[in-house]
Design a protein around this motif. Sequence first.
Motif, PDB file in Angstrom:
ATOM      1  N   ARG A  12     -12.446  35.739  75.957  1.00  0.00           N
ATOM      2  CA  ARG A  12     -12.630  35.592  74.512  1.00  0.00           C
ATOM      3  C   ARG A  12     -13.566  36.667  73.968  1.00  0.00           C
ATOM      4  N   LEU A  54       2.180  31.998  67.779  1.00  0.00           N
ATOM      5  CA  LEU A  54       1.110  31.676  68.718  1.00  0.00           C
ATOM      6  C   LEU A  54       0.054  32.782  68.769  1.00  0.00           C
ATOM      7  N   VAL A  55       0.501  34.028  68.964  1.00  0.00           N
ATOM      8  CA  VAL A  55      -0.491  35.108  69.063  1.00  0.00           C
ATOM      9  C   VAL A  55      -1.142  35.380  67.709  1.00  0.00           C
ATOM     10  N   GLY A  71      -1.867  33.146  65.594  1.00  0.00           N
ATOM     11  CA  GLY A  71      -2.879  32.099  65.518  1.00  0.00           C
ATOM     12  C   GLY A  71      -4.120  32.448  66.334  1.00  0.00           C
ATOM     13  N   MET A  72      -3.952  33.306  67.323  1.00  0.00           N
ATOM     14  CA  MET A  72      -5.104  33.728  68.145  1.00  0.00           C
ATOM     15  C   MET A  72      -5.630  35.082  67.667  1.00  0.00           C
ATOM     16  N   SER A  73      -5.306  35.463  66.414  1.00  0.00           N
ATOM     17  CA  SER A  73      -5.687  36.775  65.869  1.00  0.00           C
ATOM     18  C   SER A  73      -5.124  37.909  66.700  1.00  0.00           C
ATOM     19  N   GLY A  74      -3.935  37.662  67.232  1.00  0.00           N
ATOM     20  CA  GLY A  74      -3.301  38.693  68.049  1.00  0.00           C
ATOM     21  C   GLY A  74      -2.048  39.226  67.391  1.00  0.00           C
ATOM     22  N   LEU A  78      -4.510  40.688  71.971  1.00  0.00           N
ATOM     23  CA  LEU A  78      -5.526  39.945  71.207  1.00  0.00           C
ATOM     24  C   LEU A  78      -6.672  40.904  70.903  1.00  0.00           C
ATOM     25  N   PRO A 130       3.716  35.367  75.594  1.00  0.00           N
ATOM     26  CA  PRO A 130       2.876  34.180  75.752  1.00  0.00           C
ATOM     27  C   PRO A 130       3.559  33.171  76.667  1.00  0.00           C
ATOM     28  N   GLN A 150     -12.815  39.770  71.293  1.00  0.00           N
ATOM     29  CA  GLN A 150     -13.634  39.992  70.096  1.00  0.00           C
ATOM     30  C   GLN A 150     -14.181  41.411  70.018  1.00  0.00           C
ATOM     31  N   ASP A 177      -2.156  34.335  76.078  1.00  0.00           N
ATOM     32  CA  ASP A 177      -2.607  32.994  75.727  1.00  0.00           C
ATOM     33  C   ASP A 177      -3.173  32.257  76.940  1.00  0.00           C
TER      34      ASP A 177
END
Lengths: 392, 392
Positions: B210, B81-82, B84-87, B123, B224, B214, B198
């Motif tokens: 978000r 999961l993380v 997938g979130m660039s974490g 993240l 998560p 970044q 998440d």
Amino acid sequence: MTVEIRGGTDNRPGAHDPRRLAWAYLSKVVQGPCPALSRLVDEVGPEEAARAVRERDLSELLGEKTVARAHVDTAAHDLDLVTGMSGRLITPDDDEWPQWRLLGFDTLSASREDGAPFALWVLGSRSLTELTERAISVVGTRAASGYGEHVTAELAGDLAVDGWTIVSGAAFGIDGAAHRAALGVGGLTVAVLACGVDRAYPAGHARLLRQIAQNGAVISEYPPGTTPAKYRFLARNRLVASLSDGVVVVEAGWRSGARNTASWARKLGRPVMAVPGPVTSVSSTGCNRMIREGEARLVANAVDVVDEAGPIGLRAGVDGDVERDLDAVRALDGLSGDALLVYEALPALGASGVRELSEASGIAVHKVRAVLPMLEMEGFVDSGDTGWSRQR
Amino acid sequence: MTVEIRGGTDNRPGAHDPRRLAWAYLSKVVQGPCPALSRLVDEVGPEEAARAVRERDLSELLGEKTVARAHVDTAAHDLDLVTGMSGRLITPDDDEWPQWRLLGFDTLSASREDGAPFALWVLGSRSLTELTERAISVVGTRAASGYGEHVTAELAGDLAVDGWTIVSGAAFGIDGAAHRAALGVGGLTVAVLACGVDRAYPAGHARLLRQIAQNGAVISEYPPGTTPAKYRFLARNRLVASLSDGVVVVEAGWRSGARNTASWARKLGRPVMAVPGPVTSVSSTGCNRMIREGEARLVANAVDVVDEAGPIGLRAGVDGDVERDLDAVRALDGLSGDALLVYEALPALGASGVRELSEASGIAVHKVRAVLPMLEMEGFVDSGDTGWSRQR
């Protein structure tokens, strides 16, 4: 013919005690503090000191300090003038000379020009001892903001209601707001001037100064006729600091004279307090900075001020003590000095009057009067129709 | 088939290092700090610790602390999961584990539930070491006033421009204003959450979170899926405090969570600072009171903050020192520790690069990078095209 009068002021024009005439003459000659002359008067009395000044029979130091005006003797005129304004000259001869307020100057170098005042010219009928028994100086910038005026009104008003005399410098802005707040609640207030008490400075405060004289006192160490000057404002600030239990700066720019008053309070061992304000307001720059630099303790209201300057030894301990133990503060262990003696003089049952408590405790009546409301506020005693009693 | 990977995260879904899977499993089991489990992992490694937890082969204490979720293993799913979130999951195994930031916890009782984090879910692409190298936490009430928002924007913006990472809790009010100020000037900022990374909490800050991910990092010690809870906010506050060089409370009511963060900073030996405000504003009650009680030092702007929290030993000396001698502060005598070593490593003539200075001084590159801008601000060094040089 010389009329010999001792132990008081004769209010008839022209009929002045020669000793008081000597004080008035000398006050005019030195125009402000002069530790060397104060010492000479201490040793030989004002009349002999006045003779020595007139006849230039002086040490080199005192010769220099008195030469400019030794030939000017307006003493009788000056005394007549203030008497006509219901005023008087107060000197170390008088019971109401605020000796205990001026003790702080002893700790400073005796050679300073800015030592204890030589004498005080006063308008107002109340005794100066009584007026300065419980007093807080509230000072600040002339360029006060709405915020500063509001906080001054609240804080000085609350202190005055609580029996504190508000001392300030009668300037525009915070000073004026402080005097007005005290007058507004029927409290006591003292204005210390940098010019003679016969001068209204600033002129726009002439009516305010008359009200202050009626409800408290207008004070100056300069003889009638003296005009304001920059160095006199600085000297005046030290008197504002010395005549109170602590100085609160409500609003001050970085270069405000209020910071000078605060600096005097520090030198004299009085608590220095400052009200914080928005960091975006230039009128609060001085206050915020003084707090930041540890020059002043932050106060937000009258309760904070009393906590800092009150007669009972209830101040917060070491800075950094995270949580104060309020129970411990309330315990009798928290009492010290006069407060403890007065409390212990209260009967276990029933009530006592102030005079009885003074006799039983050995504490002067005016100090008993100062301590009891504090003890009441802190929950140790109650007041009733029959007098003061221990709180159950 | 188990893929053996050492010394890094494999970002392919499903292809996780078993050691990292063990960390993720244990993080889910304890959901937050657990010094006892951290000690066990220290002794036997995460895989053996995970086996012991699964098989209930534990001390009574650890048995109790892990029993509720020992049967839940979502490690692969959580890591996917993380990823997938660039974490990623950061653990004490990793170079970027902010070890030196967490040293403060060693001084607290080892039995506390609120010790160092067990692991951190993050993240954002930047190294956590780099992000927290020079960091200031800026926190405050959700019920911020216009004044509070304005001061936060100025102060956090100025710090971020100066290269400080702004750490906060992503809440409405002051926290949000602090993150936004950093983002607004292209600076770095870190949000520490009381829920899984998440989850966007508060939901109104989803877009802000978000942006933070970044341009900095969104961090949580909870796996998560974890939802926010009151006790997690309190634990989160300790991480906010620990990941920075000092905590600034811009605006806080008396019961604001920001005071909890400040209290953690104090326990961890970090400077606690507060911005004063009008005594008439409830949003400033907490700040003014903390300053009054000596729990926080008053700061009015970014310069004050750097003076308090900066890496160079240039803090004001004893409280109560009336006027600071700025010349003395500028003198080399004012330099200490890393700053002095880096300064001395500079050539007498010409310039040096950061890496050269690191080698010459023995100070790690990231610390050299932190110290140089401070030396420049204080007027000791200049930066130019060829590197850093002593100021003439």
